[in-house]
Scaffold this active site. Structure first.
Site, PDB file in Angstrom:
ATOM      1  N   ASP A  59      13.681 -35.508 -93.365  1.00  9.11           N
ATOM      2  CA  ASP A  59      14.940 -36.116 -92.983  1.00  9.11           C
ATOM      3  C   ASP A  59      15.779 -36.415 -94.231  1.00  9.11           C
ATOM      4  O   ASP A  59      15.256 -36.922 -95.231  1.00  9.11           O
ATOM      5  CB  ASP A  59      14.643 -37.413 -92.213  1.00  9.11           C
ATOM      6  CG  ASP A  59      15.875 -38.113 -91.726  1.00  9.11           C
ATOM      7  OD1 ASP A  59      16.577 -37.542 -90.867  1.00  9.11           O
ATOM      8  OD2 ASP A  59      16.144 -39.246 -92.185  1.00  9.11           O
ATOM      9  N   GLU A  76      16.276 -31.138 -94.055  1.00  8.40           N
ATOM     10  CA  GLU A  76      17.598 -31.443 -93.539  1.00  8.40           C
ATOM     11  C   GLU A  76      18.464 -31.541 -94.796  1.00  8.40           C
ATOM     12  O   GLU A  76      18.405 -32.548 -95.518  1.00  8.40           O
ATOM     13  CB  GLU A  76      17.609 -32.757 -92.767  1.00  8.40           C
ATOM     14  CG  GLU A  76      18.963 -33.060 -92.153  1.00  8.40           C
ATOM     15  CD  GLU A  76      19.000 -34.393 -91.418  1.00  8.40           C
ATOM     16  OE1 GLU A  76      19.733 -34.492 -90.421  1.00  8.40           O
ATOM     17  OE2 GLU A  76      18.311 -35.340 -91.843  1.00  8.40           O
TER      18      GLU A  76
END
Length: 713
Positions: free
Chosen positions: A356, A392
């Site tokens: 993330d 990401e």
């Protein structure tokens, strides 16, 4: 009242960090370089607390071994030292802290003023962030758990090791996937055991995906202010403990049983040939910003574990939008993250990670540095460089958008793919040039530094945003249920409701049919594209969140899978299965090298060719025609550039794909000459065309439809 044990713990050892169980004495070790004293606090079943001062210091680690501590024992640390936020120091022994290396955590966070390190009179008052709070937090915070490292029966488990080019990702939520599944026992729904249940595993294998990507399973907590207003954090992007499986997902208990249950889930998925990838949140923690709770890192080594503002160390540099940024550039932060990653691969046997806000992990002092310590260590690690690594590739800080910039071992969520495909099918794209790049592996992003097409994770929807059904049913977000007056969530949805807002408009047969056709278009586009497709769980059966594009706090039917949908939309599930089977059978849509647009064999057909509706190859003028809504993609099965494991040529059938996003039917000419003698319809998302069609003839594409043809001759 807590009891201070007068008996001095044994010296113990400084390594490994955390709690290491032994039948005779459990060793506790905590890295706390600036602490004046560290106490390990043991909790009885009635929550009576016994404190032991860790007597020894080796390097920057406080350690000691406490005799008689059994597996399942709950514990925490109290760390003494100066409270001086202006210098980045926030020690407060009134606060019980979770062990950063805890293998399991018991209990939940309670919204109470005592969980904050600063003085906060009530949950309705922010208090003075500069003044240390003296209320004991122990009754209101989770406790670490001593775990017995007894051997787990893996039954000969072996990692599936699916090659990247053959991978199909399936993003799902441990709890949401099974909470409403009728064939899973009620007591197992929403748990690791539920996801490992034969009914869940059979569905995944029948669907045809290869790799399950789980939303966060590291121990997380809800933000105190969320809890106070009656909300919670459902998604889990609020990590408290990087080694511990989230206890609420365990059906068997929270005193170490969650570790065994998680392993059982991995074993069951591996036995079915399915990989397990974890969505991990190392970029920030649950302690939020300056006014956030004190739960672990902040009270141990605040200015080492977090990026603090050099000009004002009482404040945090926030590249994540959560209030803090974990300082992976610091040796302690880097060591913890690497130890955690290795633990999940070695002990828990997961197959990879999706990071993330990965750009935040690559920040050194301020800038994103792809040659920095984190990227370098990952690339050199003999364990981690062999598993799947997904970035990401952005954060919210300056220079954080890094799509196409990660190192060789990494793949990336490709939001340019998402945007191009959405824009094409809603009729808002400025022509088809960008679409062609995305369909063919995004060579403009990944080829220049010798990466492969599978560096691109191709997705149309993900957990944060509309589901695929909502993407074709709503023009605007509808997040009122989140309690933030619809202010949360992005407004850049690139969606289209096709005439009326909301799924209720499905009562109009014309709107319903067009929406379903558009879902079929999106599924077909993604699963026929070069790169690695990622399917959001439920999109294959028409799952809706009723227009909520930010369901982070919806632990209810808004987020949970509705297992009645396959009966309502059986054609969608059958199409997804059919497309996934087609992808598995045809390497021409699973290219391991980029197309070059030239023949592999002299005099042969190009490896890929692009056609205008006229049946002729696209001209430069047509590539720059912003009004063009139709593109033909010819995939030459005899032009595959990669070789088999023994150096043999890989040969497949050839296919022609038409993607027509125009609002009216369109006649297109099927390429003739060297391209084919005829074409056989494999899939028409409008379900209008079938059979064989001679090359050089015209076929009529239904408005907003995708046509897949097999090349004959």
């Amino acid at each position: 009242m807590p009891r201070v044990n007068d008996s001095t713990p044994w010296p113990g050892h400084w390594s490994p960090l955390g709690a290491t169980y032994h039948p005779e004495a459990t060793n506790f070790a905590l890295w706390a370089p600036d602490a004046e004293q560290v106490e390990v606090c043991l909790f009885a079943e009635d929550d009576t607390e016994t404190r032991h001062v860790l007597p020894n210091r080796t390097f920057d680690v406080r350690h000691g071994a406490v005799p008689g501590v059994r597996a399942g024992q709950r514990y925490g640390f109290r760390v003494h030292g100066p409270w001086d936020p202006a210098k980045g120091q926030r020690f407060n022994p009134a606060k019980l802290l979770v062990d950063p290396y805890a293998r399991a955590v018991d209990g939940e966070l309670v919204a109470h003023p005592a969980v904050f390190g600063h003085d906060r009179p009530s949950m309705d008052e922010g208090g003075d962030h500069a003044v240390r709070g003296n209320a004991d937090s122990a009754p209101y915070v989770p406790k670490s758990v001593v775990v017995d490292p007894e051997p787990f029966d893996w039954r000969g488990d072996a990692a599936p090791r699916v090659p990247w080019a053959e991978t199909v990702l399936y993003e799902t939520h441990v709890r949401g996937f099974t909470m409403r599944h009728p064939d899973i026992p009620a007591e197992l729904r929403g748990t690791y055991a539920g996801l490992g249940h034969p009914a869940a595993v059979e569905y995944l294998t029948d669907l045809g995906i290869t790799t399950v990507e789980l939303m966060p399973v590291h121990q997380f907590v809800s933000e105190p202010d969320f809890l106070h207003r009656g909300s919670l954090n459902y998604w889990g992007y609020n990590t408290l403990a990087f080694f511990a499986p989230h206890n609420a997902y365990a059906s068997s208990g929270a005193r170490g049983q969650q570790v065994t249950e998680f392993k059982g889930m991995v074993r069951a998925l591996h036995e079915a040939g399915l990989e397990v990838i974890l969505d991990v949140v190392y970029n920030h923690t649950a302690e939020q910003g300056d006014g956030g709770p004190m739960l672990s890192f902040r009270g141990i080594a605040n200015d080492a574990y977090y990026h603090v503002d050099p000009a004002d160390p009482s404040q945090y540099l926030d590249y994540t939008g959560t209030g803090n940024t974990f300082r992976v550039a610091h040796p302690a932060g880097l060591g913890l993250v690497m130890d955690s990653l290795r633990y999940w691969v070695g002990e828990m046997r997961v197959d990879g990670f999706r990071f993330d806000l990965a750009s935040a992990l690559a920040r050194s002092m301020h800038d994103v540095d792809m040659l920095g310590s984190f990227m370098t260590v990952i690339g050199q690690d003999p364990v981690l460089r062999e598993v799947k690594l997904i970035a990401e590739p952005w954060d919210v800080g300056p220079g954080g958008y890094q799509v196409g910039e990660f190192p060789h071992l990494w793949t990336e969520w490709n939001d340019k793919y998402r945007n191009a495909v959405r824009d094409h099918w809603r009729g808002a794209a400025p022509g088809v040039r960008d679409l062609a790049y995305r369909l063919s592996g995004s060579s403009d992003l990944y080829a220049d530094d010798r990466r492969r097409p599978y560096a691109s994770i191709n997705f149309v929807t993900a957990h944060d945003g509309f589901t695929m059904r909502d993407l074709v049913s709503y023009d605007h977000k509808h997040n009122e249920a989140n309690g933030e007056d619809n202010r949360d969530g992005t407004d850049d949805n690139r969606s289209w409701n096709h005439g009326a807002e909301g799924i209720e408009a499905d009562g109009d047969p014309a709107i319903r049919e067009l929406r379903l056709r558009q879902i079929r278009n999106l599924l077909a586009t993604m699963l026929l594209s070069t790169g690695v497709p990622m399917l959001l769980s439920g999109d294959e059966m028409g799952r809706t969140q009723r227009g909520n594009n930010n369901a982070y706090c919806q632990d209810n039917e808004i987020s949970w899978m509705d297992w009645s949908l396959p009966e309502q939309y059986p054609e969608l599930l059958r199409l997804a299965q059919r497309l996934l089977r087609f992808r598995r059978q045809h390497p021409v849509v699973r290219q391991r090298r980029f197309f070059e647009g030239v023949p592999v064999v002299e005099g042969g057909r190009k490896d890929i060719a692009w056609f205008a509706p006229s049946g002729r190859e696209m001209t430069d003028a047509e590539w720059h025609d912003g009004s063009l809504r139709t593109l033909g993609m010819y995939l030459n099965g005899e032009g595959i550039r990669s070789r088999g494991v023994r150096g043999e040529r890989i040969v497949d059938e050839s296919f022609l794909v038409w993607l027509h996003a125009g609002p009216e039917p369109l006649d297109v000419t099927l390429p003739a000459g060297i391209w084919a003698s005829s074409y056989e319809v494999i899939l028409d998302t409008a379900e209008a065309l079938q059979g064989d069609h001679p090359a050089g003839t015209t076929v009529t594409l239904t408005d907003r439809s995708c046509l897949l043809l097999r090349v004959v001759g």
